[in-house]
Write a protein that holds these residues in place. Sequence first.
Motif, PDB file in Angstrom:
ATOM      1  N   LYS A  67      11.950   1.486  -5.399  1.00  0.00           N
ATOM      2  CA  LYS A  67      10.558   1.961  -5.329  1.00  0.00           C
ATOM      3  C   LYS A  67       9.745   1.113  -4.354  1.00  0.00           C
ATOM      4  CE  LYS A  67       9.448   3.749  -9.986  1.00  0.00           C
ATOM      5  NZ  LYS A  67       9.303   5.139  -9.651  1.00  0.00           N
ATOM      6  N   LEU A  68       9.889  -0.206  -4.461  1.00  0.00           N
ATOM      7  CA  LEU A  68       9.141  -1.104  -3.573  1.00  0.00           C
ATOM      8  C   LEU A  68       9.533  -0.880  -2.123  1.00  0.00           C
ATOM      9  CD1 LEU A  68       9.311  -4.388  -5.693  1.00  0.00           C
ATOM     10  CD2 LEU A  68       7.293  -2.962  -5.320  1.00  0.00           C
ATOM     11  N   GLU A  69      10.844  -0.815  -1.872  1.00  0.00           N
ATOM     12  CA  GLU A  69      11.296  -0.631  -0.482  1.00  0.00           C
ATOM     13  C   GLU A  69      10.843   0.704   0.091  1.00  0.00           C
ATOM     14  OE1 GLU A  69      15.490  -1.473  -0.078  1.00  0.00           O
ATOM     15  OE2 GLU A  69      15.180  -3.611  -0.453  1.00  0.00           O
ATOM     16  N   LYS A  70      10.808   1.729  -0.746  1.00  0.00           N
ATOM     17  CA  LYS A  70      10.342   3.044  -0.298  1.00  0.00           C
ATOM     18  C   LYS A  70       8.890   2.963   0.168  1.00  0.00           C
ATOM     19  CE  LYS A  70      12.382   6.301  -2.516  1.00  0.00           C
ATOM     20  NZ  LYS A  70      12.761   7.108  -3.673  1.00  0.00           N
ATOM     21  N   ASP A  71       8.112   2.053  -0.467  1.00  0.00           N
ATOM     22  CA  ASP A  71       6.713   1.839  -0.085  1.00  0.00           C
ATOM     23  C   ASP A  71       6.566   0.710   0.936  1.00  0.00           C
ATOM     24  OD1 ASP A  71       5.819   3.879  -1.741  1.00  0.00           O
ATOM     25  OD2 ASP A  71       5.549   2.548  -3.458  1.00  0.00           O
ATOM     26  N   HIS A  72       7.681   0.310   1.556  1.00  0.00           N
ATOM     27  CA  HIS A  72       7.698  -0.736   2.591  1.00  0.00           C
ATOM     28  C   HIS A  72       7.227  -2.085   2.062  1.00  0.00           C
ATOM     29  CE1 HIS A  72       8.620   2.502   5.346  1.00  0.00           C
ATOM     30  NE2 HIS A  72       7.568   3.142   4.902  1.00  0.00           N
ATOM     31  N   ILE A  73       7.494  -2.351   0.792  1.00  0.00           N
ATOM     32  CA  ILE A  73       7.188  -3.652   0.202  1.00  0.00           C
ATOM     33  C   ILE A  73       8.517  -4.392   0.064  1.00  0.00           C
ATOM     34  CG2 ILE A  73       6.271  -4.871  -1.816  1.00  0.00           C
ATOM     35  CD1 ILE A  73       4.537  -2.328  -2.344  1.00  0.00           C
ATOM     36  N   ILE A  74       8.708  -5.394   0.921  1.00  0.00           N
ATOM     37  CA  ILE A  74       9.956  -6.147   0.945  1.00  0.00           C
ATOM     38  C   ILE A  74       9.662  -7.569   0.447  1.00  0.00           C
ATOM     39  CG2 ILE A  74      11.889  -6.972   2.363  1.00  0.00           C
ATOM     40  CD1 ILE A  74      11.670  -3.884   2.224  1.00  0.00           C
ATOM     41  N   ILE A  75      10.192  -7.899  -0.718  1.00  0.00           N
ATOM     42  CA  ILE A  75      10.005  -9.224  -1.319  1.00  0.00           C
ATOM     43  C   ILE A  75      11.397  -9.756  -1.648  1.00  0.00           C
ATOM     44  CG2 ILE A  75       9.017 -10.506  -3.262  1.00  0.00           C
ATOM     45  CD1 ILE A  75       7.008  -8.113  -3.563  1.00  0.00           C
ATOM     46  N   PRO A  76      11.716 -10.992  -1.225  1.00  0.00           N
ATOM     47  CA  PRO A  76      13.022 -11.535  -1.591  1.00  0.00           C
ATOM     48  C   PRO A  76      13.229 -11.451  -3.106  1.00  0.00           C
ATOM     49  CG  PRO A  76      11.860 -13.037  -0.125  1.00  0.00           C
ATOM     50  CD  PRO A  76      10.897 -11.950  -0.497  1.00  0.00           C
ATOM     51  N   THR A  77      14.394 -10.938  -3.505  1.00  0.00           N
ATOM     52  CA  THR A  77      14.671 -10.687  -4.917  1.00  0.00           C
ATOM     53  C   THR A  77      16.027 -11.252  -5.304  1.00  0.00           C
ATOM     54  OG1 THR A  77      13.347  -8.661  -4.815  1.00  0.00           O
ATOM     55  CG2 THR A  77      14.887  -8.850  -6.657  1.00  0.00           C
ATOM     56  N   ILE A  78      16.047 -11.907  -6.456  1.00  0.00           N
ATOM     57  CA  ILE A  78      17.293 -12.369  -7.060  1.00  0.00           C
ATOM     58  C   ILE A  78      17.536 -11.479  -8.276  1.00  0.00           C
ATOM     59  CG2 ILE A  78      18.460 -14.253  -8.266  1.00  0.00           C
ATOM     60  CD1 ILE A  78      16.608 -16.176  -6.666  1.00  0.00           C
ATOM     61  N   ILE A  79      18.673 -10.807  -8.295  1.00  0.00           N
ATOM     62  CA  ILE A  79      19.048  -9.968  -9.440  1.00  0.00           C
ATOM     63  C   ILE A  79      19.875 -10.816 -10.402  1.00  0.00           C
ATOM     64  CG2 ILE A  79      20.381  -7.944 -10.203  1.00  0.00           C
ATOM     65  CD1 ILE A  79      18.005  -7.001  -8.651  1.00  0.00           C
ATOM     66  N   MET A  80      19.486 -10.819 -11.680  1.00  0.00           N
ATOM     67  CA  MET A  80      20.211 -11.556 -12.717  1.00  0.00           C
ATOM     68  C   MET A  80      20.903 -10.543 -13.619  1.00  0.00           C
ATOM     69  SD  MET A  80      17.118 -14.137 -13.782  1.00  0.00           S
ATOM     70  CE  MET A  80      15.985 -12.803 -14.186  1.00  0.00           C
ATOM     71  N   SER A  81      22.200 -10.783 -13.905  1.00  0.00           N
ATOM     72  CA  SER A  81      22.919  -9.797 -14.705  1.00  0.00           C
ATOM     73  C   SER A  81      24.090 -10.418 -15.459  1.00  0.00           C
ATOM     74  CB  SER A  81      23.449  -8.686 -13.798  1.00  0.00           C
ATOM     75  OG  SER A  81      24.202  -7.764 -14.554  1.00  0.00           O
ATOM     76  N   GLY A  82      24.324  -9.890 -16.640  1.00  0.00           N
ATOM     77  CA  GLY A  82      25.526 -10.225 -17.387  1.00  0.00           C
ATOM     78  C   GLY A  82      26.736  -9.514 -16.808  1.00  0.00           C
ATOM     79  N   LEU A  83      26.498  -8.524 -15.961  1.00  0.00           N
ATOM     80  CA  LEU A  83      27.557  -7.771 -15.279  1.00  0.00           C
ATOM     81  C   LEU A  83      27.372  -7.933 -13.770  1.00  0.00           C
ATOM     82  CD1 LEU A  83      26.959  -4.522 -17.358  1.00  0.00           C
ATOM     83  CD2 LEU A  83      28.838  -6.130 -17.708  1.00  0.00           C
ATOM     84  N   PRO A  84      27.589  -9.151 -13.243  1.00  0.00           N
ATOM     85  CA  PRO A  84      27.232  -9.404 -11.841  1.00  0.00           C
ATOM     86  C   PRO A  84      27.977  -8.547 -10.824  1.00  0.00           C
ATOM     87  CG  PRO A  84      28.467 -11.260 -12.758  1.00  0.00           C
ATOM     88  CD  PRO A  84      28.161 -10.325 -13.901  1.00  0.00           C
ATOM     89  N   GLU A  85      29.243  -8.186 -11.101  1.00  0.00           N
ATOM     90  CA  GLU A  85      29.985  -7.368 -10.135  1.00  0.00           C
ATOM     91  C   GLU A  85      29.378  -5.972 -10.034  1.00  0.00           C
ATOM     92  OE1 GLU A  85      31.628  -8.956 -12.742  1.00  0.00           O
ATOM     93  OE2 GLU A  85      32.405 -10.643 -11.567  1.00  0.00           O
ATOM     94  N   LYS A  86      29.073  -5.370 -11.185  1.00  0.00           N
ATOM     95  CA  LYS A  86      28.450  -4.044 -11.191  1.00  0.00           C
ATOM     96  C   LYS A  86      27.073  -4.095 -10.532  1.00  0.00           C
ATOM     97  CE  LYS A  86      27.216  -0.060 -14.002  1.00  0.00           C
ATOM     98  NZ  LYS A  86      26.825   0.603 -12.767  1.00  0.00           N
ATOM     99  N   ALA A  87      26.295  -5.111 -10.878  1.00  0.00           N
ATOM    100  CA  ALA A  87      24.959  -5.259 -10.302  1.00  0.00           C
ATOM    101  C   ALA A  87      25.049  -5.411  -8.787  1.00  0.00           C
ATOM    102  CB  ALA A  87      24.246  -6.465 -10.915  1.00  0.00           C
ATOM    103  N   GLN A  88      25.965  -6.247  -8.327  1.00  0.00           N
ATOM    104  CA  GLN A  88      26.154  -6.480  -6.887  1.00  0.00           C
ATOM    105  C   GLN A  88      26.464  -5.165  -6.171  1.00  0.00           C
ATOM    106  OE1 GLN A  88      26.031  -9.580  -5.140  1.00  0.00           O
ATOM    107  NE2 GLN A  88      26.098  -8.209  -3.390  1.00  0.00           N
ATOM    108  N   GLU A  89      27.343  -4.388  -6.781  1.00  0.00           N
ATOM    109  CA  GLU A  89      27.721  -3.096  -6.216  1.00  0.00           C
ATOM    110  C   GLU A  89      26.510  -2.156  -6.126  1.00  0.00           C
ATOM    111  OE1 GLU A  89      30.571   0.223  -7.969  1.00  0.00           O
ATOM    112  OE2 GLU A  89      31.583  -1.719  -7.753  1.00  0.00           O
TER     113      GLU A  89
END
Length: 119
Positions: A67-89
């Motif tokens: 949603k943010l990128e669609k509105d041209h809002i680019i903020i460095p983001t760290i994704i945290m997940s218990g399923l890091p491989e799925k999240a990375q994908e």
Amino acid sequence: MSKTVLVVDDQIGIRLLLEEVIQQEGYNVELALNGKEALDKILDNKPDLIMLDYKLPIIDGPTLVEKLEKDHIIIPTIIMSGLPEKAQEDVQNLQSVFQTIAKPFQLNDIRQLLKHILD
């Protein structure tokens, strides 16, 4: 002016832990429980970094970044997940996502990431 990190996680323990660590490193912290609350806060006052849980109620992590990128809002983001491989994908095509980290995480890793991204 001190940089601001928005921590978005539905687990209170993780929010409070990250809040403490981020403040110890000298940064301001905003907290949000879910993607909708995070979106409102971002539109009000854009943070310098988002630490974002992958699975969230209302709006999940990847959907929020899209949603943010669609509105041209680019903020460095760290994704945290218990399923890091799925999240990375799922987030590999999102330009805002700086890194995906596994939960539970090491606090020293968080400190290094903060310095690397914000300094």
